[in-house]
Design an enzyme around this catalytic site. Structure first.
Site, mmCIF file in Angstrom:
data_model
loop_
_atom_site.group_PDB
_atom_site.id
_atom_site.type_symbol
_atom_site.label_atom_id
_atom_site.label_comp_id
_atom_site.label_asym_id
_atom_site.label_seq_id
_atom_site.Cartn_x
_atom_site.Cartn_y
_atom_site.Cartn_z
ATOM 1 N N ASP A 20 0.843 -1.192 0.000
ATOM 2 C CA ASP A 20 0.000 0.000 0.000
ATOM 3 C C ASP A 20 0.890 1.260 0.000
ATOM 4 O OD1 ASP A 20 -2.107 1.799 0.505
ATOM 5 O OD2 ASP A 20 -1.958 1.471 2.679
ATOM 6 N N ASP A 22 -0.427 5.033 1.016
ATOM 7 C CA ASP A 22 -0.676 5.983 2.098
ATOM 8 C C ASP A 22 -0.515 5.317 3.454
ATOM 9 O OD1 ASP A 22 -1.291 8.116 0.347
ATOM 10 O OD2 ASP A 22 -3.260 7.259 0.008
ATOM 11 N N PHE A 28 0.783 10.182 5.023
ATOM 12 C CA PHE A 28 -0.450 10.949 4.825
ATOM 13 C C PHE A 28 -0.842 11.676 6.121
ATOM 14 C CE2 PHE A 28 -5.042 11.305 4.803
ATOM 15 C CZ PHE A 28 -5.429 11.451 3.490
ATOM 16 N N PHE A 54 -9.890 4.949 10.693
ATOM 17 C CA PHE A 54 -9.059 4.900 9.481
ATOM 18 C C PHE A 54 -9.122 6.241 8.757
ATOM 19 C CE2 PHE A 54 -8.683 4.106 4.881
ATOM 20 C CZ PHE A 54 -7.343 3.750 4.862
ATOM 21 N N TYR A 75 -6.702 17.268 1.816
ATOM 22 C CA TYR A 75 -6.185 16.173 0.976
ATOM 23 C C TYR A 75 -6.692 16.239 -0.468
ATOM 24 C CZ TYR A 75 -10.206 13.347 2.815
ATOM 25 O OH TYR A 75 -11.434 12.879 3.199
ATOM 26 N N LYS A 144 -9.257 -3.470 -3.223
ATOM 27 C CA LYS A 144 -8.023 -4.258 -3.191
ATOM 28 C C LYS A 144 -8.290 -5.753 -3.074
ATOM 29 C CE LYS A 144 -5.363 -0.443 -1.269
ATOM 30 N NZ LYS A 144 -4.486 0.079 -0.212
ATOM 31 N N ASP A 155 -2.049 -0.527 5.907
ATOM 32 C CA ASP A 155 -2.356 -0.021 7.253
ATOM 33 C C ASP A 155 -3.851 -0.071 7.590
ATOM 34 O OD1 ASP A 155 -2.512 2.151 5.233
ATOM 35 O OD2 ASP A 155 -3.288 3.299 6.943
HETATM 36 C C1 LIG Z 1 -7.045 9.269 6.249
HETATM 37 C C2 LIG Z 1 -7.951 9.431 5.049
HETATM 38 C C3 LIG Z 1 -7.626 8.838 3.860
HETATM 39 N N1 LIG Z 1 -8.418 9.018 2.803
HETATM 40 C C4 LIG Z 1 -8.081 8.394 1.533
HETATM 41 C C5 LIG Z 1 -6.729 8.686 1.021
HETATM 42 C C6 LIG Z 1 -6.471 7.544 0.107
HETATM 43 O O1 LIG Z 1 -7.006 7.865 -1.155
HETATM 44 C C7 LIG Z 1 -7.268 6.438 0.739
HETATM 45 C C8 LIG Z 1 -6.415 5.499 1.501
HETATM 46 O O2 LIG Z 1 -5.801 4.698 0.584
HETATM 47 P P1 LIG Z 1 -5.063 3.344 0.982
HETATM 48 O O3 LIG Z 1 -4.669 2.763 -0.354
HETATM 49 O O4 LIG Z 1 -6.049 2.477 1.714
HETATM 50 O O5 LIG Z 1 -3.883 3.728 1.809
HETATM 51 O O6 LIG Z 1 -8.161 7.019 1.647
HETATM 52 C C9 LIG Z 1 -9.566 9.724 2.890
HETATM 53 O O7 LIG Z 1 -10.314 9.834 1.916
HETATM 54 N N2 LIG Z 1 -9.894 10.309 4.073
HETATM 55 C C10 LIG Z 1 -9.114 10.203 5.148
HETATM 56 O O8 LIG Z 1 -9.437 10.779 6.237
HETATM 57 MG MG MG Z 2 -2.947 3.025 3.495
#
Ligand SMILES: Cc1cn([C@H]2C[C@H](O)[C@@H](COP(=O)(O)O)O2)c(=O)[nH]c1=O
Ligand code: MG
Length: 208
Positions: A20, A22, A28, A54, A75, A144, A155
């Site tokens: 993975d 992030d 992140f 998460f 983000y 996934k 994670d």
């Molecule tokens: C913490 C957090 C994450 N996200 C998003 C950012 C990434 O696009 C995915 C995580 O991807 P991974 O492949 O599972 O690592 O989630 C989000 O949208 N909002 C959040 O608070």
């Molecule tokens: Mg991740």
């Protein structure tokens, strides 16, 4: 025919490792918090050691709805994914994994649905930190569970999708939000720096 069979056997013996991005390769959470504090110095924030969900957005929403919107704006903004710092040791470990005999490694990451910057910047991050040759080793998917591999290092404690029992073993990469999570018999990888990832790979190779 012998050649064909030996090729099949050879490829079957290769350990297919999915990693993975992030919070496994790039940080992140740390950048999100730094940016939040810099943009909103007078608002309450959640220190990394108090993160539990998460999605950071969900935990901020419990404090105040507008804080969650501010988190999302961060983000979603240009440069956020491109400029994420590396998780210590991640890139060296990936390069070493790529050179290991009997191992095939891919990056497996879920992009944001609001993909305007995220998609391109994930590619940019990989090119800058790992090199151009890694652009052929990227799996971007919202689900996934449909990816093929022996192991997924990720994670997110609960990975759900179309396949109820994915083919890979999920090894949980320790992150601020999952330290206290119930991971129900799954193995953990705590970092890329103490060498334990090599023991994990050796153990997985014995089972392939
Ligand atoms: C913490 C957090 C994450 N996200 C998003 C950012 C990434 O696009 C995915 C995580 O991807 P991974 O492949 O599972 O690592 O989630 C989000 O949208 N909002 C959040 O608070
Ligand atoms: Mg991740």
């Amino acid at each position: 025919m012998a050649g064909k069979n030996s090729f099949r056997n050879h490829s079957e013996r290769k350990l297919l490792v999915l990693v993975d991005m992030d919070q496994v390769l790039c940080d992140f959470e740390m950048r999100l918090l730094q940016e939040f504090q810099s943009r909103h110095p007078n608002d309450p924030f959640i220190p990394l050691e108090e993160r539990r969900t998460f999605y950071a957005r969900d935990q901020y929403a419990k404090i105040r709805a507008d804080l969650a919107d501010n988190i999302r704006d961060i983000y979603n903004s240009e440069g956020f994914f491109r400029d994420l710092p590396e998780i210590p040791g991640a890139c060296d470990a990936m390069k070493e994994l790529k050179e290991m005999e009997g191992v095939d490694v891919f990056i497996c990451s879920s992009p944001l649905t609001s993909y305007e910057f995220c998609l391109k910047e994930k590619f940019q991050w990989i090119e800058e930190h790992l090199g151009q040759e890694w652009l052929d080793k990227i799996i971007l998917t919202k689900d996934k569970t449909v990816a093929n591999g022996h192991v997924l290092i990720d994670d997110r404690p609960n990975i759900k999708g179309a396949i109820r029992k994915p083919i890979w073993e999920h090894v949980v990469f320790t992150a601020c939000h999952n330290v206290h999570s119930d991971i129900r018999g799954k193995r953990r990888l705590d970092n890329w720096t103490d060498g334990s990832w090599r023991d994990l790979i050796l153990d997985l190779q014995m089972r392939v």
